[in-house]
Design a protein around this motif. Sequence first.
Motif, PDB file in Angstrom:
ATOM      1  N   PHE A 198     -73.242  13.959  43.623  1.00 19.03           N
ATOM      2  CA  PHE A 198     -74.169  12.934  44.078  1.00 19.03           C
ATOM      3  C   PHE A 198     -75.575  13.317  43.626  1.00 19.03           C
ATOM      4  O   PHE A 198     -76.081  14.376  44.022  1.00 19.03           O
ATOM      5  N   PRO A 199     -76.218  12.519  42.755  1.00 20.11           N
ATOM      6  CA  PRO A 199     -77.569  12.873  42.289  1.00 20.11           C
ATOM      7  C   PRO A 199     -78.533  13.015  43.467  1.00 20.11           C
ATOM      8  O   PRO A 199     -78.642  12.133  44.314  1.00 20.11           O
ATOM      9  N   GLY A 200     -79.196  14.141  43.519  1.00 20.86           N
ATOM     10  CA  GLY A 200     -80.147  14.413  44.584  1.00 20.86           C
ATOM     11  C   GLY A 200     -79.523  14.892  45.873  1.00 20.86           C
ATOM     12  O   GLY A 200     -80.248  15.106  46.849  1.00 20.86           O
ATOM     13  N   GLN A 201     -78.205  15.058  45.927  1.00 18.94           N
ATOM     14  CA  GLN A 201     -77.534  15.514  47.129  1.00 18.94           C
ATOM     15  C   GLN A 201     -76.562  16.636  46.766  1.00 18.94           C
ATOM     16  O   GLN A 201     -76.289  16.904  45.592  1.00 18.94           O
ATOM     17  N   ALA A 202     -76.058  17.280  47.788  1.00 20.50           N
ATOM     18  CA  ALA A 202     -75.096  18.354  47.567  1.00 20.50           C
ATOM     19  C   ALA A 202     -73.757  17.767  47.128  1.00 20.50           C
ATOM     20  O   ALA A 202     -73.323  16.743  47.653  1.00 20.50           O
ATOM     21  N   PRO A 203     -73.081  18.384  46.156  1.00 20.39           N
ATOM     22  CA  PRO A 203     -71.785  17.865  45.709  1.00 20.39           C
ATOM     23  C   PRO A 203     -70.717  18.062  46.788  1.00 20.39           C
ATOM     24  O   PRO A 203     -70.846  18.888  47.689  1.00 20.39           O
ATOM     25  N   MET A 204     -69.655  17.298  46.687  1.00 22.47           N
ATOM     26  CA  MET A 204     -68.535  17.383  47.619  1.00 22.47           C
ATOM     27  C   MET A 204     -67.312  17.865  46.846  1.00 22.47           C
ATOM     28  O   MET A 204     -66.851  17.204  45.908  1.00 22.47           O
ATOM     29  N   ASN A 205     -66.784  19.024  47.232  1.00 24.18           N
ATOM     30  CA  ASN A 205     -65.613  19.596  46.582  1.00 24.18           C
ATOM     31  C   ASN A 205     -64.347  18.984  47.169  1.00 24.18           C
ATOM     32  O   ASN A 205     -64.217  18.822  48.385  1.00 24.18           O
ATOM     33  N   LEU A 206     -63.411  18.630  46.288  1.00 29.37           N
ATOM     34  CA  LEU A 206     -62.127  18.094  46.704  1.00 29.37           C
ATOM     35  C   LEU A 206     -61.104  19.214  46.796  1.00 29.37           C
ATOM     36  O   LEU A 206     -61.087  20.130  45.964  1.00 29.37           O
ATOM     37  N   ALA A 207     -60.251  19.131  47.799  1.00 30.42           N
ATOM     38  CA  ALA A 207     -59.242  20.167  48.038  1.00 30.42           C
ATOM     39  C   ALA A 207     -57.903  19.734  47.448  1.00 30.42           C
ATOM     40  O   ALA A 207     -57.516  18.569  47.564  1.00 30.42           O
ATOM     41  N   PRO A 208     -57.157  20.655  46.814  1.00 35.47           N
ATOM     42  CA  PRO A 208     -55.841  20.301  46.259  1.00 35.47           C
ATOM     43  C   PRO A 208     -54.798  20.180  47.370  1.00 35.47           C
ATOM     44  O   PRO A 208     -54.651  21.047  48.221  1.00 35.47           O
ATOM     45  N   THR A 209     -54.065  19.086  47.344  1.00 42.06           N
ATOM     46  CA  THR A 209     -52.985  18.851  48.305  1.00 42.06           C
ATOM     47  C   THR A 209     -51.859  18.124  47.594  1.00 42.06           C
ATOM     48  O   THR A 209     -52.029  16.971  47.172  1.00 42.06           O
ATOM     49  N   ASP A 210     -50.687  18.793  47.464  1.00 37.76           N
ATOM     50  CA  ASP A 210     -49.486  18.181  46.900  1.00 37.76           C
ATOM     51  C   ASP A 210     -49.779  17.581  45.521  1.00 37.76           C
ATOM     52  O   ASP A 210     -49.566  16.394  45.276  1.00 37.76           O
ATOM     53  N   ARG A 211     -50.323  18.400  44.632  1.00 30.27           N
ATOM     54  CA  ARG A 211     -50.641  18.018  43.258  1.00 30.27           C
ATOM     55  C   ARG A 211     -51.664  16.882  43.202  1.00 30.27           C
ATOM     56  O   ARG A 211     -51.760  16.169  42.208  1.00 30.27           O
ATOM     57  N   LYS A 212     -52.453  16.731  44.251  1.00 28.74           N
ATOM     58  CA  LYS A 212     -53.528  15.752  44.293  1.00 28.74           C
ATOM     59  C   LYS A 212     -54.770  16.414  44.862  1.00 28.74           C
ATOM     60  O   LYS A 212     -54.699  17.478  45.489  1.00 28.74           O
ATOM     61  N   TRP A 213     -55.900  15.759  44.655  1.00 32.57           N
ATOM     62  CA  TRP A 213     -57.179  16.269  45.131  1.00 32.57           C
ATOM     63  C   TRP A 213     -57.743  15.257  46.128  1.00 32.57           C
ATOM     64  O   TRP A 213     -57.849  14.067  45.830  1.00 32.57           O
ATOM     65  N   ALA A 214     -58.099  15.742  47.324  1.00 32.67           N
ATOM     66  CA  ALA A 214     -58.517  14.852  48.409  1.00 32.67           C
ATOM     67  C   ALA A 214     -59.795  15.371  49.054  1.00 32.67           C
ATOM     68  O   ALA A 214     -60.072  16.587  49.062  1.00 32.67           O
ATOM     69  N   GLY A 215     -60.555  14.448  49.625  1.00 32.58           N
ATOM     70  CA  GLY A 215     -61.779  14.770  50.347  1.00 32.58           C
ATOM     71  C   GLY A 215     -62.342  13.509  50.970  1.00 32.58           C
ATOM     72  O   GLY A 215     -62.058  12.387  50.514  1.00 32.58           O
ATOM     73  N   SER A 216     -63.140  13.659  52.012  1.00 34.57           N
ATOM     74  CA  SER A 216     -63.696  12.490  52.710  1.00 34.57           C
ATOM     75  C   SER A 216     -65.098  12.811  53.198  1.00 34.57           C
ATOM     76  O   SER A 216     -65.457  13.980  53.418  1.00 34.57           O
ATOM     77  N   ARG A 217     -65.889  11.740  53.376  1.00 29.90           N
ATOM     78  CA  ARG A 217     -67.261  11.880  53.881  1.00 29.90           C
ATOM     79  C   ARG A 217     -67.684  10.534  54.458  1.00 29.90           C
ATOM     80  O   ARG A 217     -67.251   9.477  53.983  1.00 29.90           O
ATOM     81  N   ARG A 218     -68.548  10.602  55.477  1.00 35.91           N
ATOM     82  CA  ARG A 218     -69.089   9.394  56.102  1.00 35.91           C
ATOM     83  C   ARG A 218     -70.448   9.098  55.480  1.00 35.91           C
ATOM     84  O   ARG A 218     -71.288   9.994  55.325  1.00 35.91           O
ATOM     85  N   PHE A 219     -70.674   7.811  55.150  1.00 37.70           N
ATOM     86  CA  PHE A 219     -71.897   7.401  54.466  1.00 37.70           C
ATOM     87  C   PHE A 219     -72.605   6.334  55.300  1.00 37.70           C
ATOM     88  O   PHE A 219     -71.982   5.389  55.783  1.00 37.70           O
ATOM     89  N   THR A 220     -73.907   6.498  55.439  1.00 34.79           N
ATOM     90  CA  THR A 220     -74.743   5.522  56.141  1.00 34.79           C
ATOM     91  C   THR A 220     -75.708   4.808  55.205  1.00 34.79           C
ATOM     92  O   THR A 220     -76.325   3.823  55.601  1.00 34.79           O
ATOM     93  N   ALA A 221     -75.849   5.302  53.977  1.00 39.51           N
ATOM     94  CA  ALA A 221     -76.749   4.691  53.001  1.00 39.51           C
ATOM     95  C   ALA A 221     -76.038   4.642  51.658  1.00 39.51           C
ATOM     96  O   ALA A 221     -75.119   5.420  51.378  1.00 39.51           O
ATOM     97  N   SER A 222     -76.461   3.730  50.815  1.00 47.14           N
ATOM     98  CA  SER A 222     -75.869   3.580  49.489  1.00 47.14           C
ATOM     99  C   SER A 222     -76.197   4.793  48.628  1.00 47.14           C
ATOM    100  O   SER A 222     -77.231   5.445  48.800  1.00 47.14           O
ATOM    101  N   ALA A 223     -75.312   5.080  47.681  1.00 48.14           N
ATOM    102  CA  ALA A 223     -75.488   6.252  46.830  1.00 48.14           C
ATOM    103  C   ALA A 223     -74.703   6.056  45.545  1.00 48.14           C
ATOM    104  O   ALA A 223     -73.866   5.152  45.417  1.00 48.14           O
ATOM    105  N   LEU A 224     -75.005   6.932  44.574  1.00 49.07           N
ATOM    106  CA  LEU A 224     -74.271   7.011  43.317  1.00 49.07           C
ATOM    107  C   LEU A 224     -73.548   8.351  43.261  1.00 49.07           C
ATOM    108  O   LEU A 224     -74.029   9.350  43.805  1.00 49.07           O
TER     109      LEU A 224
END
Length: 715
Positions: A218-244
């Motif tokens: 995320f430009p200007g923010q800390a990156p979010m690392n995805l965790a490997p699960t069953d040959r897939k990569w998953a992660g979640s975050r709550r957003f209150t403002a628009s972002a790229l």
Amino acid sequence: MAALARHLSAARQRSLLDTLAIGWPIVMAIGAVAGRLAGVGPACLLMAAAALILSGIAWRRVRRFDQAWLVQVLDARVPAFEDSSALLLRDSDGLQGLAALQQQRLLDRLAGAAALDLRPAWSWRWIASAVGASLVVSVTAAVWPRQNQTGPGGESAPSWPLPDKTRLVGVRLRVTPPAYTGQRPFDQTGLDVRAPAGSTIEWILSLRPEPASVNLSFPGQAPMNLAPTDRKWAGSRRFTASALYRLEASGLPRQRLHQLEMIADLPPTVRMLTPDRTLNLASADQAHWDLSFEARDDYGVANSAMLRLTVTRGEGEMITTTERSLPLTGHGTMRLKRFSTRLDLARERLEPGNDLIAQLVVWDNRSPSPQVVEGPAVILRQPPPGGLSDGLDGMARQILPVYFRSQRQIIIDAEALIAQRARTAPDVFLERSNALGSDQAQLRLRYGQFMGEEAEGGGPGLAIPTNDTPTLDLPTNDGPPPAAATQPEPHHGHSADDGHDHGSDTTTFGQMGDVVAQFGHAHDTGDASTLFDPGTRSTLAQALDAMWASERALRQGRPKEALPHALKALSLLKTAQQATRIYLARTPSKIPPIDLSRRLSGKRNGIRPDRFATTTRAPDDTPAMKAWQALGQTGKSGALPLDELARWVVNHQGRLADPLALSAQIDTVRNEPNCLECRQKLRALLWTALERPPVGVLRRSPADAGGQRYLDALR
């Protein structure tokens, strides 16, 4: 016959194989092209459809080889059958005489026909053409580079899926809106998200081959690392403002920016239903006040609201206020609720000269902090005993009541004249009726001045009562008639207070309006054109028509026919009396003061500029304008001021319609400088972001040699 059955089966088998030899290479070529363009799944579906069509064609070709075809071929190829091959396919028990003898002769000759080959020939030319075309198409599809292809989330796909290049093969996003919105979670396969603010976004990505790490930048923010699960990569975050954000993984080519557009929760809106006006005047016998409001919200309005009540007392600087809150419960749907109540004016202690101000305060269901909105304020004003003062919203002027009694007097005199008709001489009766018609005409002309009509003679002007003029009450039909009506007298014996118009005997006060009415000639007065609303003017127009009909009948000596028109005129005038209290604005026009010190000085400083100021674009839009002009150079992919443009977007994102889309497209053009389609899209976004320049004054083009000589000659 067994020999004939073998011939028929062999012909059908040859026709089936020949059809498959021609059609199957075409099916394979279609599968190769579809697999290259759309993937394995669509290619399999398309090949299955093509194979089904090929099977239908083969079945139609095999059906041609039946017993009729066999009889025709045997008759043509075996002369010994003597064109009687059909007898070989018939049962011998049903044949007699010559037909049985001929069948026996054909059976003896059948051994010679068993060695024949009745199968159709191979379609070698068609087979060779189909195989050759299929090979050419398959090889071309295999080596053709993949261009302008995007992955599941819109990222650029490599031209060839080499084993050492990581690629995105599966995308699944689960969006969970906040619970207070009442929306259900939903899934999508794209990386661009549009969801209510406060939603939780969960990414589930599949990449092949497996990278060492995957994260979302995320430009200007800390990156979010995805965790490997069953040959897939998953992660979640709550957003209150628009972002790229951008997907990053080891071995994965640089991806484009994607948008997380959060839809803001709008505050509720409040609309007043009852009453329909902000300022309301309480009547003398009013005991209750009904209020009704409507609240609307995009996700939901709270069931409870607060009605804020304020009572003001006093005048001038001695005004005091008393406030209290009244809880209300709404009724309706989740997004639209109505709040109603009835206030007891005695409970609120509303006295003459006081104001009761009501304002509804509502809030929505947003959690954890609801949005509170104050609705419009509505005022109930209790007029003072002496009427509204000059310190209120306007001046109250009493108009028209002085003329109502004259119409009533005409009705009373007409009724008395009708009752005395039998005892009155015809000439006297006609004279008195004509006199009443004259009084009706004068009254009609008085009211006609309110409608902008001119007088038909030298009658008196319109006398508008002032504060010193006594107010005359409107008589009603059920009241006792005045004394003058019980003893009718000839018209020449009228008194000064009988309600009739007596020419110059009518007294007017020394106001400016009276001077204009006496000595001027006004087609329409300011009061007449502004004191009435369209509904009241229409009522007065109908009253004038009724007066005219009454006058016409009275002048013809028919008071009985004039009476209904006179009564109608009185009823219409009583209706118009309800609009006789008019509020005139007291705010004067604000004219700038005149600077007398500059008079006759000859100085023109500050009056007007010597030259028109040139219109130039504000320097704030210069980076965007430069980039827009550079992007307009078709076919050129030179350097663009993208860094300066990105800073301009950050500084002006408050007035841009979609700053995220503009920033994402700038990043795409920076990473893919040779993409002409990306440049065109960025140019289109910049066009909508640029401010429209104000209309400027174009300078006159300079004069040429001939024009300059002409100007010099004028000097």
